[in-house]
Design an enzyme around this catalytic site. Structure first.
Site, mmCIF file in Angstrom:
data_model
loop_
_atom_site.group_PDB
_atom_site.id
_atom_site.type_symbol
_atom_site.label_atom_id
_atom_site.label_comp_id
_atom_site.label_asym_id
_atom_site.label_seq_id
_atom_site.Cartn_x
_atom_site.Cartn_y
_atom_site.Cartn_z
ATOM 1 N N ASN A 1 0.830 -1.207 0.000
ATOM 2 C CA ASN A 1 0.000 0.000 0.000
ATOM 3 C C ASN A 1 0.874 1.270 0.000
ATOM 4 O O ASN A 1 2.020 1.222 -0.453
ATOM 5 C CB ASN A 1 -1.018 -0.034 1.146
ATOM 6 C CG ASN A 1 -2.263 0.799 0.829
ATOM 7 O OD1 ASN A 1 -2.292 1.995 1.081
ATOM 8 N ND2 ASN A 1 -3.257 0.176 0.243
ATOM 9 N N ARG A 2 0.326 2.379 0.480
ATOM 10 C CA ARG A 2 0.963 3.679 0.263
ATOM 11 C C ARG A 2 1.760 4.163 1.470
ATOM 12 O O ARG A 2 1.351 3.936 2.606
ATOM 13 C CB ARG A 2 -0.109 4.719 -0.102
ATOM 14 C CG ARG A 2 -0.776 4.374 -1.409
ATOM 15 C CD ARG A 2 -1.895 5.292 -1.837
ATOM 16 N NE ARG A 2 -2.319 4.894 -3.186
ATOM 17 C CZ ARG A 2 -3.190 3.906 -3.440
ATOM 18 N NH1 ARG A 2 -3.765 3.254 -2.457
ATOM 19 N NH2 ARG A 2 -3.466 3.566 -4.684
ATOM 20 N N HIS B 1 -1.999 -9.694 -3.527
ATOM 21 C CA HIS B 1 -2.756 -8.730 -4.333
ATOM 22 C C HIS B 1 -3.453 -9.448 -5.494
ATOM 23 O O HIS B 1 -3.147 -9.227 -6.660
ATOM 24 C CB HIS B 1 -1.787 -7.653 -4.833
ATOM 25 C CG HIS B 1 -2.434 -6.389 -5.280
ATOM 26 N ND1 HIS B 1 -2.947 -6.220 -6.548
ATOM 27 C CD2 HIS B 1 -2.663 -5.229 -4.637
ATOM 28 C CE1 HIS B 1 -3.445 -5.003 -6.655
ATOM 29 N NE2 HIS B 1 -3.288 -4.384 -5.510
ATOM 30 N N ASP C 1 -11.510 1.424 -2.710
ATOM 31 C CA ASP C 1 -10.093 1.056 -2.606
ATOM 32 C C ASP C 1 -9.779 1.357 -1.144
ATOM 33 O O ASP C 1 -9.083 2.300 -0.813
ATOM 34 C CB ASP C 1 -9.216 1.867 -3.565
ATOM 35 C CG ASP C 1 -7.816 1.273 -3.653
ATOM 36 O OD1 ASP C 1 -7.525 0.313 -2.901
ATOM 37 O OD2 ASP C 1 -7.000 1.761 -4.471
ATOM 38 N N GLU D 1 -7.178 -7.915 -0.237
ATOM 39 C CA GLU D 1 -5.819 -7.886 0.310
ATOM 40 C C GLU D 1 -5.829 -8.054 1.828
ATOM 41 O O GLU D 1 -6.290 -7.152 2.529
ATOM 42 C CB GLU D 1 -5.135 -6.555 -0.050
ATOM 43 C CG GLU D 1 -4.971 -6.329 -1.534
ATOM 44 C CD GLU D 1 -4.754 -4.848 -1.870
ATOM 45 O OE1 GLU D 1 -3.655 -4.344 -1.621
ATOM 46 O OE2 GLU D 1 -5.682 -4.207 -2.368
#
Ligand SMILES: *[C@@H]1O[C@H](CO)[C@@H](O)[C@H](O)[C@H]1NC(C)=O
Ligand SMILES: *[C@@H]1O[C@H](CO)[C@@H](O)[C@H](O)[C@H]1NC(C)=O
Ligand SMILES: *[C@@H]1O[C@H](CO)[C@@H](O)[C@H](O)[C@H]1NC(C)=O
Ligand SMILES: *[C@@H]1O[C@H](CO)[C@@H](O)[C@H](O)[C@H]1NC(C)=O
Ligand SMILES: *[C@@H]1O[C@H](CO)[C@@H](O)[C@H](O)[C@H]1NC(C)=O
Ligand SMILES: *[C@@H]1O[C@H](CO)[C@@H](O)[C@H](O)[C@H]1NC(C)=O
Ligand SMILES: *[C@@H]1O[C@H](CO)[C@@H](O)[C@H](O)[C@H]1NC(C)=O
Ligand SMILES: *[C@@H]1O[C@H](CO)[C@@H](O)[C@H](O)[C@H]1NC(C)=O
Ligand SMILES: *[C@@H]1O[C@H](CO)[C@@H](O)[C@H](O)[C@H]1NC(C)=O
Length: 410
Positions: free
Chosen positions: A97-98, A202, A283, A365
């Site tokens: 992820n981010r 993923h 998301d 996920e």
């Protein structure tokens, strides 16, 4: 082998409890497409070294027709060639992820990792890091270290400084098929320095094998997360703000109070912007509050963290996991530019092109709380920061498949 040099005997013995030993010499290697097939009862799957990815997953639908229910490519060599790189079926790492502003602080030192998302004139490479950076784990070929008829183990050695992360990380990813089950075990060890680690799987799902002759979308897939009354709040580029939000009953992000079709809330104005600027869909990182609801053992019957069903194929997937968050992405970014595999879709039907449209799939996920390395008040460092001699990072999940023809119709 290099591993033996870097791993202390303590770490090595820890690893051996997670990694199945040896290979079965009666099992051949990859097929002509570079895929490693393994088999269980009523289930077969193919994996590739690129990103330690799942490439095919075959089970029969309610009519006994075999369906390939995960997104991917026909051959292993194409994964590294395709420029769109949707992280098809892979293990994002070393940090999924981010990462906000492509940086984090550890023991008073600020680390900068390579950005790869949301480019601006001032930051042409991007303003944040997605899935471990431009050369994250799922852009690299893992090594096959064990391969039997029902199981495969991949390994990767991620060097000190790669993508800007401190210290070397050694990881093993094991996939095992059973009786209509796919089990995942991921272990990762910081061998030289303290570092963040968060992995995930993923995988892109379409429980109709992309062959539904009534709709190409997953709007009619039913989704249920019984322990997820809360989610991580994000800004308009999907970076966590630090706030934990309530999924009020009946709101677009409520999948906990009752099972609901993924398309159910698309007529609600709140779906717009729900996945970032100018984006309608999901998301989203939901929290998994299984500990307060019970059952307390993540493997317990009925203790799934997420259930996905399609009434059309009758296929039901129950995801069991020891992780405390769960991401669902409704393929908002797909636009028909990804081709189906030869094992999928409808052949010779002009109304149903052999590509994946927007909302044509759903990514599930298992993971920990996203970007917790930038939210110290969440107090998740024990789940996300690892150091030599400490506990290993461990992720376990079990995907259980069944046929259920009574999936909800709203
Ligand atoms: C592999 O497993 C499948 C499913 O259990 C079985 O049908 C097959 O005979 C096995 N193959 C070998 C070589 O053991
Ligand atoms: C591999 O698959 C891609 C995408 O389906 C296709 O374009 C390519 O021709 C295939 N290559 C080989 C060697 O089969
Ligand atoms: C990764 O493996 C694929 C085949 O599985 C191969 O085509 C490709 O060249 C490999 N890439 C690298 C960087 O070794
Ligand atoms: C983002 O990182 C840059 C360095 O890469 C730093 O100069 C800047 O202060 C950071 N911004 C924020 C809001 O943390
Ligand atoms: C697989 O599971 C089903 C029901 O869950 C059971 O009826 C069947 O006997 C099992 N098959 C094997 C080979 O264990
Ligand atoms: C659609 O698919 C179902 C399930 O495979 C099949 O029974 C039905 O005949 C198909 N309908 C059409 C119009 O092709
Ligand atoms: C499928 O989803 C659409 C969009 O949410 C909805 O209008 C329709 O009623 C659903 N169809 C079935 C059979 O559930
Ligand atoms: C579809 O998405 C891909 C990948 O994001 C992008 O490269 C392509 O330009 C898009 N195509 C259209 C027609 O929007
Ligand atoms: C089948 O699906 C329905 C609707 O989601 C659910 O209530 C039921 O518990 C499911 N059955 C099984 C055995 O999982």
């Amino acid at each position: 082998m290099r591993l033996n040099l870097v791993l202390s005997s303590v770490t090595a013995s820890l690893l051996s409890t997670f990694v199945s030993a040896g290979s079965d010499s009666t099992v051949a290697g990859a097929d002509k497409d570079g895929k490693y097939w393994i088999h269980g009862t009523g289930i077969s799957a193919a994996f590739i070294p690129y990103g330690a990815s799942i490439s095919n997953l075959l089970i029969n639908d309610q009519y006994g027709i075999q369906r390939d229910i995960v997104g991917g490519f026909d051959n292993a060599s194409y994964y590294g060639i395709d420029r769109q790189h949707p992280h098809f079926g892979s293990v994002p790492g070393r940090y999924a992820n981010r990462i906000k502003n492509s940086s984090f602080e550890l023991d008073g030192v600020t680390y900068h990792v390579l950005p790869n998302e949301n480019p601006t004139p001032a930051n042409p490479a991007g303003v944040d890091t997605l899935h471990g950076g431009p050369d994250g784990w799922d852009w690299r070929n893992f090594t096959v270290v064990s391969y039997t008829n029902n199981s495969i183990t991949f390994s990767i050695v991620d060097p000190d400084g790669k993508e800007g992360f401190p210290g070397e990380v050694v990881s093993y990813i094991t996939y095992t098929l059973g009786n209509m089950t796919w089990d995942i075990k991921m272990v990762a060890i910081a061998t030289t320095k303290k570092t963040p680690i968060m992995l995930s799987s993923h995988t892109y799902w379409n429980l109709d094998g992309f062959a539904n002759n009534e709709t190409q979308t997953i709007f009619n897939h039913t989704f249920y997360m019984p322990h997820s009354g809360q989610r991580v709040g994000v800004d308009n580029i999907l970076i966590p703000t630090g706030d934990i939000l309530a999924n009020k009953q009946g709101s677009v992000n409520d999948f906990w109070s009752a099972p609901k079709q993924i398309g159910h809330s698309f007529s609600d104005p709140e779906i717009k912007g729900n996945c970032g600027f100018n984006c309608a869909g999901y998301d989203t990182c939901w929290l998994v509050n299984r500990e307060q609801d019970g059952p307390y053992d993540w493997r317990s019957e009925g203790g799934f963290v997420a259930r996905l069903q399609s009434a059309w194929s009758g296929i039901q997937l129950d995801v069991y996991s020891d992780q405390e968050a769960f991401q669902m992405y409704s393929c908002n970014g797909m636009n028909g530019s990804m081709t189906l595999k030869s094992t999928q879709g409808l052949h010779g039907n002009a109304d149903f092109p052999r590509t994946i449209p927007q909302y044509g799939c759903v990514v599930l996920e298992v993971e920990d709380w996203i970007d917790a390395i930038n939210q110290p008040e969440w107090q998740r460092s024990k789940k996300q920061i690892y150091e030599p001699g400490g506990d290993p990072y461990v992720l376990q999940a079990s995907y259980k498949f069944s046929i259920n023809t009574t999936a909800t119709s709203s």
